[in-house]
Design an enzyme around this catalytic site. Structure first.
Site, short mmCIF file in Angstrom:
data_model
loop_
_atom_site.label_atom_id
_atom_site.label_comp_id
_atom_site.label_asym_id
_atom_site.label_seq_id
_atom_site.Cartn_x
_atom_site.Cartn_y
_atom_site.Cartn_z
N HIS A 115 0.85 -1.19 0.00
CA HIS A 115 0.00 0.00 0.00
C HIS A 115 0.88 1.24 0.00
CE1 HIS A 115 -3.64 -2.32 0.77
NE2 HIS A 115 -2.92 -3.03 1.61
N ARG A 180 18.96 -10.83 6.82
CA ARG A 180 20.34 -10.46 6.48
C ARG A 180 21.13 -11.73 6.17
NH1 ARG A 180 19.12 -6.58 10.46
NH2 ARG A 180 19.59 -4.47 9.79
N ARG A 183 25.92 -16.19 6.26
CA ARG A 183 27.15 -16.84 5.82
C ARG A 183 26.90 -17.57 4.52
NH1 ARG A 183 26.87 -22.29 6.65
NH2 ARG A 183 25.30 -23.06 8.09
#
Length: 199
Positions: A115, A180, A183
């Site tokens: 939105h 995130r 490794r």
């Protein structure tokens, strides 16, 4: 350019919800309802409904488990065998492309739709959309959310409960909210599978 052309295109967009093909959304809701009401043993009927619902399907069996929901269906493209486990939702206001061998765990949401950030525009019914691309051999853990505009590279693993708001490269483990990279995946990640004896 009409709404269907915009929705099928590769570019992010903003549009008033009233200009969307809402009759096609109702079609998808009905097909999802039919699919979700089927006896799990009635695999032929399930495959027939999925092939009517989805935009691109590989030959052979489709690995979509009940219940499953989506906005339109025609914008979902499976490029080989893909496992979509129980209780997943795909908001396919833009194309969702998923590579062969990808595993999507229970409770995942792939959300192209969003939105407007500005409250006045939200009140006016302005929604946003951007495509999602998932590479080959990806594993998305349970209850993860992949947001519009994201690409996940081949072979990567997304941890359970993650919220993926930006691209993830190939061959990595990524997790968190926001997600995130933790490794790379390497030889040390191999496991020794058990081989049951013949007795």
């Amino acid at each position: 350019m009409n709404a269907m052309d915009i929705m099928r295109g590769p570019e992010p967009f903003a549009i008033n919800y009233q200009d969307m093909p809402n009759e096609l959304q109702l079609r998808a809701q009905r097909l999802c309802w039919r699919f979700n009401q089927l006896d799990p043993a009635d695999t032929d009927a399930a495959q027939e409904v999925l092939r009517e619902l989805l935009g691109t399907c590989p030959p052979g069996r489709l690995g979509v488990k009940q219940p499953f929901r989506c906005d339109y269906g025609f914008n979902i493209h499976l490029h080989g065998y893909v496992l979509v486990n129980y209780n997943c939702t795909f908001l396919d206001t833009s194309p969702i492309n998923i590579g062969a061998g990808t595993l999507i765990a229970p409770g995942c949401v792939l959300a192209c739709a969003g939105h407007a950030l500005h409250p006045e525009q939200r009140a006016e019914g302005i929604q946003t959309s951007a495509p999602i691309t998932i590479g080959k051999g990806v594993w998305i853990g349970a209850n993860a959310v992949v947001c519009g505009g994201v690409t996940i590279g081949d072979g990567s693993v997304i941890g359970a409960g993650s919220v993926v708001t930006r691209d993830v490269p190939a061959g990595v483990v990524a997790a968190g909210a926001p997600c995130r990279v933790l490794r790379p995946i390497g030889e040390g990640d191999r496991v020794a599978p058990l081989v049951p004896d013949a007795s």
